[in-house]
Design a protein around this motif. Structure first.
Motif, PDB file in Angstrom:
ATOM      1  N   GLU A 483      30.842  37.260  29.337  1.00 53.28           N
ATOM      2  CA  GLU A 483      30.570  37.013  30.749  1.00 53.28           C
ATOM      3  C   GLU A 483      31.855  37.111  31.574  1.00 53.28           C
ATOM      4  N   VAL A 484      32.957  36.558  31.003  1.00 50.88           N
ATOM      5  CA  VAL A 484      34.247  36.639  31.708  1.00 50.88           C
ATOM      6  C   VAL A 484      34.714  38.094  31.791  1.00 50.88           C
ATOM      7  N   GLU A 485      34.556  38.865  30.674  1.00 54.12           N
ATOM      8  CA  GLU A 485      34.953  40.275  30.686  1.00 54.12           C
ATOM      9  C   GLU A 485      34.159  41.067  31.705  1.00 54.12           C
ATOM     10  N   GLU A 486      32.853  40.780  31.830  1.00 57.13           N
ATOM     11  CA  GLU A 486      32.026  41.480  32.804  1.00 57.13           C
ATOM     12  C   GLU A 486      32.494  41.200  34.219  1.00 57.13           C
ATOM     13  N   ALA A 487      32.860  39.931  34.480  1.00 52.19           N
ATOM     14  CA  ALA A 487      33.361  39.599  35.810  1.00 52.19           C
ATOM     15  C   ALA A 487      34.674  40.323  36.097  1.00 52.19           C
ATOM     16  N   LEU A 488      35.562  40.397  35.067  1.00 56.63           N
ATOM     17  CA  LEU A 488      36.827  41.103  35.255  1.00 56.63           C
ATOM     18  C   LEU A 488      36.603  42.587  35.516  1.00 56.63           C
ATOM     19  N   ARG A 489      35.642  43.189  34.802  1.00 55.91           N
ATOM     20  CA  ARG A 489      35.345  44.613  35.022  1.00 55.91           C
ATOM     21  C   ARG A 489      34.835  44.851  36.443  1.00 55.91           C
ATOM     22  N   ASP A 490      34.004  43.930  36.938  1.00 63.35           N
ATOM     23  CA  ASP A 490      33.512  44.078  38.307  1.00 63.35           C
ATOM     24  C   ASP A 490      34.660  44.028  39.305  1.00 63.35           C
ATOM     25  N   GLU A 491      35.599  43.086  39.068  1.00 68.87           N
ATOM     26  CA  GLU A 491      36.741  42.983  39.966  1.00 68.87           C
ATOM     27  C   GLU A 491      37.603  44.241  39.889  1.00 68.87           C
ATOM     28  N   GLN A 492      37.800  44.768  38.658  1.00 72.65           N
ATOM     29  CA  GLN A 492      38.594  45.977  38.512  1.00 72.65           C
ATOM     30  C   GLN A 492      37.938  47.173  39.201  1.00 72.65           C
ATOM     31  N   GLN A 493      36.596  47.274  39.072  1.00 70.64           N
ATOM     32  CA  GLN A 493      35.882  48.365  39.731  1.00 70.64           C
ATOM     33  C   GLN A 493      36.012  48.257  41.239  1.00 70.64           C
ATOM     34  N   ARG A 494      35.943  47.019  41.746  1.00 71.41           N
ATOM     35  CA  ARG A 494      36.065  46.819  43.191  1.00 71.41           C
ATOM     36  C   ARG A 494      37.474  47.211  43.660  1.00 71.41           C
ATOM     37  N   ALA A 495      38.497  46.834  42.865  1.00 72.05           N
ATOM     38  CA  ALA A 495      39.871  47.178  43.249  1.00 72.05           C
ATOM     39  C   ALA A 495      40.082  48.699  43.212  1.00 72.05           C
ATOM     40  N   GLU A 496      39.538  49.376  42.170  1.00 70.66           N
ATOM     41  CA  GLU A 496      39.695  50.825  42.083  1.00 70.66           C
ATOM     42  C   GLU A 496      38.982  51.531  43.214  1.00 70.66           C
ATOM     43  N   THR A 497      37.838  50.988  43.642  1.00 69.13           N
ATOM     44  CA  THR A 497      37.116  51.583  44.776  1.00 69.13           C
ATOM     45  C   THR A 497      37.942  51.488  46.050  1.00 69.13           C
ATOM     46  N   ILE A 498      38.562  50.307  46.258  1.00 72.03           N
ATOM     47  CA  ILE A 498      39.385  50.126  47.459  1.00 72.03           C
ATOM     48  C   ILE A 498      40.598  51.064  47.421  1.00 72.03           C
ATOM     49  N   LEU A 499      41.268  51.131  46.253  1.00 67.89           N
ATOM     50  CA  LEU A 499      42.440  52.002  46.134  1.00 67.89           C
ATOM     51  C   LEU A 499      42.063  53.464  46.294  1.00 67.89           C
ATOM     52  N   GLY A 500      40.819  53.824  45.867  1.00 70.07           N
ATOM     53  CA  GLY A 500      40.406  55.214  45.951  1.00 70.07           C
ATOM     54  C   GLY A 500      40.255  55.718  47.362  1.00 70.07           C
ATOM     55  N   VAL A 501      39.918  54.847  48.312  1.00 71.38           N
ATOM     56  CA  VAL A 501      39.714  55.292  49.690  1.00 71.38           C
ATOM     57  C   VAL A 501      40.965  55.120  50.535  1.00 71.38           C
ATOM     58  N   LEU A 502      42.016  54.529  49.963  1.00 71.23           N
ATOM     59  CA  LEU A 502      43.246  54.369  50.741  1.00 71.23           C
ATOM     60  C   LEU A 502      43.919  55.723  50.967  1.00 71.23           C
ATOM     61  N   GLN A 503      44.590  55.869  52.107  1.00 70.37           N
ATOM     62  CA  GLN A 503      45.369  57.069  52.383  1.00 70.37           C
ATOM     63  C   GLN A 503      46.713  57.020  51.670  1.00 70.37           C
ATOM     64  N   GLU A 504      47.181  55.796  51.366  1.00 68.39           N
ATOM     65  CA  GLU A 504      48.430  55.667  50.635  1.00 68.39           C
ATOM     66  C   GLU A 504      48.207  55.998  49.167  1.00 68.39           C
ATOM     67  N   GLY A 505      49.182  56.666  48.555  1.00 67.13           N
ATOM     68  CA  GLY A 505      49.117  56.941  47.127  1.00 67.13           C
ATOM     69  C   GLY A 505      49.585  55.730  46.348  1.00 67.13           C
ATOM     70  N   VAL A 506      48.777  55.280  45.391  1.00 69.72           N
ATOM     71  CA  VAL A 506      49.115  54.128  44.561  1.00 69.72           C
ATOM     72  C   VAL A 506      49.037  54.586  43.105  1.00 69.72           C
ATOM     73  N   LEU A 507      50.114  54.356  42.359  1.00 67.26           N
ATOM     74  CA  LEU A 507      50.095  54.727  40.948  1.00 67.26           C
ATOM     75  C   LEU A 507      50.942  53.757  40.151  1.00 67.26           C
ATOM     76  N   MET A 508      50.630  53.665  38.859  1.00 66.22           N
ATOM     77  CA  MET A 508      51.341  52.767  37.955  1.00 66.22           C
ATOM     78  C   MET A 508      51.805  53.575  36.755  1.00 66.22           C
ATOM     79  N   VAL A 509      53.092  53.456  36.374  1.00 70.79           N
ATOM     80  CA  VAL A 509      53.654  54.206  35.255  1.00 70.79           C
ATOM     81  C   VAL A 509      54.309  53.231  34.294  1.00 70.79           C
ATOM     82  N   ASP A 510      54.429  53.679  33.022  1.00 72.43           N
ATOM     83  CA  ASP A 510      55.144  52.857  32.049  1.00 72.43           C
ATOM     84  C   ASP A 510      56.629  53.204  32.072  1.00 72.43           C
ATOM     85  N   THR A 511      57.393  52.619  31.165  1.00 66.68           N
ATOM     86  CA  THR A 511      58.852  52.824  31.187  1.00 66.68           C
ATOM     87  C   THR A 511      59.250  54.236  30.780  1.00 66.68           C
TER      88      THR A 511
END
Length: 782
Positions: A483-511
């Motif tokens: 149940e906790v994982e499902e809630a986290l996935r929903d939050e992640q999907q919501r965040a990715e949706t918001i980032l997807g419509v932004l005009q600013e480029g957002v990216l995350m890279v490793d070292t």
């Protein structure tokens, strides 16, 4: 089936092994002997063929040389006039007894190619025109003795070769030729060589390099084309000599030796079939195989009898072991027979004793296991090999909601929800078969109707070296975790949706620079079509700040960045003005990440550049304004002390500009000012400064120009301005200029002093009637 049963006996296997070793050893020896003998035979055959080919080629060369020399000698003795040759031709031919023994036919031919006489006369070739023959053309053109290519003679259409020599008169003029014909299928020296056999079926062949068969000992007629499909013959036509293995026309492997002749462009080929050349070794192998069969027939029965005697104690041991296993025998098995059999019996007795001890230990451990699992916080279930529950601890009872009495002897798979049951059974079976640990997540049925429990299930087999005893399964209730994982996935999907419509480029890279997340806007900045995750961020772009490229290590080692103005260039060649923000996440840890936010700052920078340009330029003429002109003048004054040639300041004031505005209108005046601005820019150097100081007043700064050059330039500008006219409504409008010049001196305290001197020059020019250039010298150095 009978063969399989026969091989079930160790004695029979041992006999088969002995026979197999004999056969393999014999084969190895045979193959080694065959290869060595074949190599030796092949070398001998090659050497023999090379000798035969060389001897035949040499003897053919000698025979042809003998005939060529004889003809040439006779031709040299026939020196006479043409008339004498024609009249005495028959007599001359009849006298050539030596030539008649060397050739099948002898001919005397005149310079036109007509046969004057022949021997024997029964050939009836006299009067025949042979001027078209290859040998006549060659001898009449080269005037040297020749041996012709094979040709079809006019006598009975037989193949022949002509050996000929030219005949000259006393003045060494060509008057004819004497020739001897050698029939290729006649009874002459060629027949001797062609009928020569190599072995039983080997043969010789003679051919020309042009591809015509001269003679062939395998029944191929003369004049037949050479079989160019054979690579050795094809190479021989190009001058090859040597011995190679090839195939004849019937596909049979042969050894062929080629020897080139020296007297003529022919070659001799000696051919010997490989089967005949290697026949001795084949006969040897056949004899060896018969001997091997006799040896096997003698050794096999003897080996079978002996091995069965040796294996008899092993059969007795097997019967005793079977009785002990079935419980029919309690005493240890007897130890008898050979050393290996006694060792097996001793080991079996030791294993049986250790087995009894292990069974007692397992009983004790099972009791310990059951007492330990009852207090475990996770569900533990023991099942037999069929999957029936034998033991379930209280934690599993609590998860399922059923007591142990209801669960015992029921199938563990029945506790799994029907939709997941098939996958669970298949996974358990595969894990048991592969002796591996099975792990999965399944829905479990509880006592409460409609309520399902998610369980993290892990199953391992319980087995001994002899057999499988069942399985042990550990079950953990993970319903709340899911149940906790499902809630986290929903939050992640919501965040990715918001980032997807932004005009600013957002990216995350490793070292390492590998992109772990990027929205669509970031991919556009990187110049990547489609998905850009797992690409290397630092390889896709170059970031420039303050005229310097930022390295990946600077981002990793540096602090967080907030709104830094940079220029980003991607590998597609696109360039962006970026407002860059960079944050470190989990810095210093193995899973450290860098988050980049890219905002397109191009519009704001273009607006700043536009405002900066408007602040320093005149909007009408596009020249610098007074403020920029003053700044440039101050800079030039600061450099005046270091210049060998002084800079010059020029002020330009227009004459009679107001009438142009009043009579032609302000639009005409503006047009005139723009044209004057273009004229001034075209007149000066790129390093010079041109500005509109206001109204009809202009200024020019000429760095390191010198007063003399500046004065000449000013006169040129004055003349060009005077010549500039604008036509409107049939009227012509124009202006003149008053120009004041002065040098910039190191002692000038500021731009005002220099401007005042140049302005004074303008006033002096106006007072002198306008349209003039006046130089005001700088004050002497104090």
């Amino acid at each position: 089936m009978l063969i399989k049963r026969w091989f079930g006996s160790l004695a029979n296997r041992a006999v088969a092994l002995v026979v197999g070793v004999i056969i393999v050893s014999t084969l190895l020896v045979t193959v080694a002997g065959f290869l060595l003998s074949r190599s030796e035979l092949e070398q001998q055959a090659r050497s023999q063929l090379e000798t035969i080919a060389a001897l035949v080629a040499g003897e053919l060369d000698e025979k042809l040389a003998l005939r060529l020399n004889a003809l040439n000698h006779v031709a040299q003795n026939l020196t006479m006039s043409t008339q004498a040759l024609d009249s005495r031709a028959r007599l001359l031919i009849r006298r050539q007894t030596a030539l008649q023994h060397l050739f099948d036919a002898v001919y005397l031919i005149d310079a036109k190619g007509e046969v004057l006489a022949e021997h024997p006369e029964s050939f009836r070739q006299t009067g025949l025109d042979v001027s078209g023959r290859e040998y006549f053309r060659r001898i009449s053109s080269t005037l040297t003795p020749v041996i012709s290519e094979p040709y079809i003679s006019n006598y009975q259409d037989k193949p022949a070769v002509m050996v000929a020599a030219p005949v000259f008169d006393h003045r060494q003029r060509f008057i004819g030729m004497i020739g001897g014909a050698v029939q290729l299928d006649g009874e002459n020296f060629m027949e001797k060589f062609i009928n020569l056999q190599i072995g039983r079926t080997g043969y010789l062949g003679v051919a020309t390099r042009s591809g015509v068969t001269v003679a062939h000992g395998n029944g191929v007629g003369a004049m037949a084309p050479v079989r160019v499909a054979n690579p050795v013959l094809r190479d021989a036509m190009e001058g090859f000599e040597g011995t190679l293995q090839t195939r004849n026309g019937e596909g049979e492997t042969t050894i062929m030796s080629v020897q080139q002749m020296t007297q003529v462009p022919w070659f001799v080929a000696a051919v010997w079939p490989s089967r005949e050349a290697y026949a001795p070794i084949t006969r040897t192998i056949d004899t060896f195989i018969w001997i091997l069969l006799v040896v096997i027939l003698m050794i096999a029965p003897l080996a079978l009898w002996r091995f069965r005697r040796l294996m008899a104690p092993l059969k007795v041991l097997g019967d005793q072991i079977r009785e002990r296993h079935l419980g029919m025998r309690s005493d240890p098995v007897d130890v008898s027979g050979g050393t290996e059999i006694r060792q097996v019996a001793e080991i079996f007795n030791t294993v049986m004793d250790e087995r009894d001890e292990v069974l007692m230990s397992l009983a004790e451990r099972e009791a310990f296991f059951r007492s330990l699992t009852r207090s475990a916080p996770i569900g533990i279930v023991q099942a037999d090999v069929l999957g029936r529950i034998e033991f379930a601890n209280p934690a599993f009872e609590a998860i399922i909601g059923r007591p142990s009495e209801e669960l015992t002897q029921t199938y563990l798979s029945a506790r799994v929800h029907e939709a997941d049951r098939g996958a669970a059974i298949a996974g358990w079976r595969q894990a048991t078969r592969n002796q591996a640990v099975f792990r999965g997540r399944f829905r479990l049925e509880s006592r409460e109707p409609g309520r399902l429990i998610w369980g993290d299930v892990m199953t391992a087999a319980i087995e001994t070296p002899e057999k499988a005893l069942g399985t042990i399964t550990v079950v953990r209730d993970i319903s709340h975790e899911l149940e906790v994982e499902e809630a986290l996935r929903d939050e992640q999907q919501r965040a990715e949706t918001i980032l997807g419509v932004l005009q600013e480029g957002v990216l995350m890279v490793d070292t390492e620079g590998v992109i772990r997340y990027a929205n669509d806007a970031a991919c556009r900045f990187l110049g990547v079509e489609g998905e850009c995750v797992l690409r290397n961020f630092f390889q896709l772009i170059t970031i420039n700040a303050e005229e310097r490229n930022l390295t990946p290590q600077e981002f990793l080692d540096g602090e967080d960045l907030d709104s830094v103005y940079v220029t980003l260039e991607n590998t597609a060649g696109d360039s962006f003005d970026i407002d860059l923000t960079m944050l470190h996440i989990r810095r210093g840890r193995e899973d450290e990440r860098l988050v980049f936010v890219l905002r397109d700052d191009s519009d704001r920078r273009r607006e700043e550049e536009r405002l900066s340009w408007e602040a320093t330029h005149d909007s009408l003429t596009q020249l610098l304004n007074r403020r920029a002109f003053s700044a440039s003048l101050i800079k030039c004054l600061g450099e005046a002390g270091r210049q060998e040639v002084r800079s010059v300041l020029m002020l330009i004031d227009l004459d009679h500009f107001k009438p142009v505005n009043d009579e032609g209108g302000h639009l005409l005046g503006d047009d005139l000012l723009r044209r004057l601005a273009d004229l001034l820019k075209e007149s000066v150097r790129q390093s010079d400064t041109v500005a509109r100081l206001g109204g009809d007043e202009f200024g020019i700064i000429l760095p390191a120009c010198g007063l003399a050059r500046a004065e000449a330039l000013a006169e040129k500008i004055r003349a060009n301005v005077e010549a500039l006219r604008i036509e409107q409504d049939g009227r012509s409008f124009g202006v003149t200029t008053c120009i004041g010049l002065t040098e910039l001196a190191p002692d000038d305290n500021g731009p005002r002093e220099a401007l005042a001197r140049a302005d004074e020059g303008c006033y002096l020019a106006k007072s002198r009637g306008r349209n003039a250039v006046v130089v005001v010298p700088s004050p002497p150095a104090g």
